[in-house]
Structures are given as structure tokens and as C-alpha cells.
Write an enzyme that holds these catalytic residues in place. Structure first.
Site, PDB file in Angstrom:
ATOM      1  N   ASP A 125      52.197-137.407   1.044  1.00 34.33           N
ATOM      2  CA  ASP A 125      51.521-138.225   2.385  1.00 34.33           C
ATOM      3  C   ASP A 125      49.937-138.155   2.257  1.00 34.33           C
ATOM      4  O   ASP A 125      49.434-136.897   1.772  1.00 34.33           O
ATOM      5  CB  ASP A 125      51.959-137.533   3.800  1.00 34.33           C
ATOM      6  N   ARG A 175      52.421-145.678  -1.397  1.00 35.26           N
ATOM      7  CA  ARG A 175      52.900-146.290   0.043  1.00 35.26           C
ATOM      8  C   ARG A 175      51.714-146.746   0.668  1.00 35.26           C
ATOM      9  O   ARG A 175      50.673-145.843   0.961  1.00 35.26           O
ATOM     10  CB  ARG A 175      53.570-145.117   0.833  1.00 35.26           C
TER      11      ARG A 175
END
Ligand code: FDA
Length: 299
Positions: A125, A175
């Protein structure tokens, strides 16, 4: 944001924990590993993949970072045992990013190596901008050894350069999301449409460079534009996936799946649910009305 929404959002720290829990329950799988695995299993049964996150971030004590590593090792074992179609998402500040550069690498390596043992992919992340450089450095190092990918944020002006460099260096897996932290105007786009425009420029850049992309958004403007871009690049469904957060826009999610796209849901679970939930509430002031109703016992 209406005045009412602003007032409720500003009052979130004062809202009783049980009310936050009640309103935000759809966004978190629960407190235990079993809760997380059960949710992933239910998604899998609908043809939806999962990426699982043990809640926790901005850890400053080694015992907390180690507890987090242990929870991830248990999670990896649980996903493998239950043969779930799921991978994991990790926040480097939960692994000790703010404690020591070598220490965080040691911890991340433990997780990467356990995941690799099961052929499992790990998503790193992206957190706030003071941590962007180090997060990218760690991704660079880890991708030499393990199957992993990086989150990048469309609101950051630097992202196109980061993506270009990473794609030039080797096969990349991203992502792409808008970005969730409050960043200074000097380094971040602020307007809704300029963030969308940059999101689409980045997606085109990634597809052109042959990167695999997790298209992480609930913004229908972007999902539509992404579907057109996928057609334009003549991509097969194994070259990208859509990604959404648990509990957000299930109708859009199901529509994308019914149109043949692969879709992954971010499944957070764990005891540190409160911080995650309050952030979700701040992010979506429309929920403010539900908070008010929950407080006066209407739902
Ligand atoms: P936008 O915020 O415009 O939302 C579009 C619509 O979706 C809203 O109008 C609302 O109806 C609904 N919606 C969106 N978010 C909602 C919410 N939380 N609750 C309820 N409704 C909501 N960010 C980051 O900085 N680092 C990261 O690593 C990640 N990781 C990540 C993984 C995945 C799978 C997703 C989907 C998102 C992230 N994000 C993230 C968060 C991301 O940056 C962004 O803040 C949110 O996805 C919201 O942006 P949207 O593109 O959905 O648009």
C-alpha cells in the site's frame, strides 16, 4: 459537502465508538482472522477475488510491528489452508517503516518469503508523501525477490515519473488509486476532475508500458473511461483487474463483474478497526446522515 455533513465529519472524534462501529460495520470484515477469511470466502463464491489487510498503521514500537508481522503470517497460512482466491495488502508503517530502515525490510522480507512459499502475491500500500520515496525503494528491492506490486496515487504530481522509471527498470505491477491522504497543493492535484484526468493519463501510461494494473476506484466516471481504454488497448482480462473497498458501491462492483472483468475487493479486518472506520467516514460525508441516525437510534 453540506454544512450538516461538515459538522458531523468534524465531530467524528467525539462520536461514541459503538456508533462508529455500527455505521462503519460494512467496511470491515470483523476483528478476527476467521472474520476476514469468511468474508473472502463469501466474495470468492460470487466470483470476486480478495486482497486482505490486517488493520494497523503508523506503528512506532517494535512489539507492535512484530505483532503485525505475526498476524500477516497467520493470514497467509489461513488463505493457503482455505485455498482462497486472495492475496495480501501491507502498509509499511505497520511493519516498522518509521522505526528503522533495516528493521522494516527484515519484517517485509519475512512476509514476502512466507507469501512466496504459497505463490502468493503481496501488494504494498502507499501511505502519505513523506513515505513515498522509501516505499518505492522497498518495492524496487522486494520485486527482485518476490511477487509483489506497488500502489500509486493519481493525486501526486510525481506519480507519472515514478511509473515511467519503474516500468523502464522491469515488469511492474501497480494498483492505481486517487490517493487518500491530505497532501500539500505544491505536490498534489486537488481538483476532482484534474485527479480523474491524471488517473486516466497514468492508466494509459501503465497499459502502454505493459504493466499489470489494479484499477482501484468506485468512481463510475473512471470505471467507464477505464473500460474504454481497456478496449482501445485490446487487453485480455488477465492484464488488469478492478479493485474496490469492502462495502463500497456493491452495485457498481457487480456490474463490472457481470461485464466480464476480474474484480478484487479489499478486505480489512483486525482489532485496529476504529482508525480505519473513522477515515472511511471522513472520506464519505454522505455517511454523516447515517451517523446521526445511529446516534439517535434510528438504524
Ligand atoms: P471518489 O472518492 O470520488 O468516490 C466515488 C464514489 O464512491 C463516492 O461518491 C462514494 O459514493 C463512493 N465512495 C468512495 N469511497 C467511499 C468510502 N470510503 N465509503 C463509502 N463510499 C465511498 N489510497 C491510498 O492513498 N493508498 C492506498 O494504498 C490505497 N489503497 C486502496 C485500495 C483499494 C482497493 C481502493 C479501492 C482504494 C484504495 N485507496 C488507497 C483509497 C483511494 O485512494 C481513494 O481514497 C478511494 O478509493 C476513494 O476514491 P474513488 O476513486 O473511489 O473516488
Amino acid at each position: 459537502m453540506s454544512l450538516f455533513d461538515r459538522i458531523v465529519v468534524a465531530s467524528i472524534p467525539m462520536i461514541p465508538k459503538f456508533v462508529v462501529g455500527k455505521v462503519a460495520a460494512p467496511y470491515v470484515a470483523g476483528e478476527s482472522l476467521e472474520d476476514g477469511l469468511r468474508t473472502a470466502r463469501a466474495l470468492n463464491s460470487k466470483g470476486i477475488m480478495a486482497t486482505m489487510d490486517v488493520l494497523g498503521e503508523f506503528v512506532h514500537e517494535k512489539d507492535k510491528a512484530e505483532a503485525s508481522v505475526k498476524q500477516y503470517l497467520d493470514l497467509i497460512a489461513g488463505i493457503a489452508r482455505d485455498k482462497l482466491d486472495a492475496n495480501i495488502s501491507v502498509k509499511l508503517t505497520a511493519m516498522g517503516l518509521d522505526i528503522d530502515p533495516q528493521y522494516v525490510r527484515q519484517n517485509v522480507r519475512k512476509i514476502m518469503s512466507a507469501a512466496s512459499g504459497h505463490g502468493m502475491f503481496v501488494r504494498i500500500d502507499m501511505e502519505d508523501s513523506p513515505r513515498t520515496d522509501e516505499t518505492i525503494r522497498i518495492y524496487r528491492e522486494m520485486r527482485q525477490e518476490s511477487r509483489c506490486g506497488l500502489v500509486v496515487q493519481a493525486y501526486l504530481k510525481r506519480t507519472s515519473d515514478d511509473v515511467r522509471k519503474l516500468c523502464e527498470e522491469g515488469p511492474s505491477n501497480f494498483r492505481l488509486c486517487k490517493g487518500i491522504y491530505v497532501e500539500p497543493e505544491a505536490i498534489a492535484y486537488k481538483g476532482k476532475q484534474e485527479i480523474r484526468d491524471n488517473f486516466m493519463l497514468l492508466l494509459d501510461q501503465m497499459f502502454t508500458a505493459g504493466a499489470y494494473v489494479g484499477i482501484a476506484t468506485h468512481d463510475e466516471y473512471l470505471t467507464k473511461a477505464a473500460e474504454e481504454l481497456i478496449k482501445k488497448h485490446k487487453l485480455t482480462r488477465d492484464k488488469y483487474e478492478f479493485q474496490m473497498l469492502l462495502g463500497v458501491k456493491p452495485d457498481l462492483r457487480d456490474a463490472l463483474v457481470s461485464r466480464g472483468h476480474r474484480l478484487r475487493v479489499y478486505v480489512p479486518f483486525g482489532e485496529s478497526w476504529y482508525g480505519y472506520c473513522t477515515r472511511r467516514l471522513k472520506e464519505n460525508p454522505a455517511i454523516a446522515g447515517y451517523v446521526a441516525k445511529a446516534m439517535i437510534g434510528l438504524n
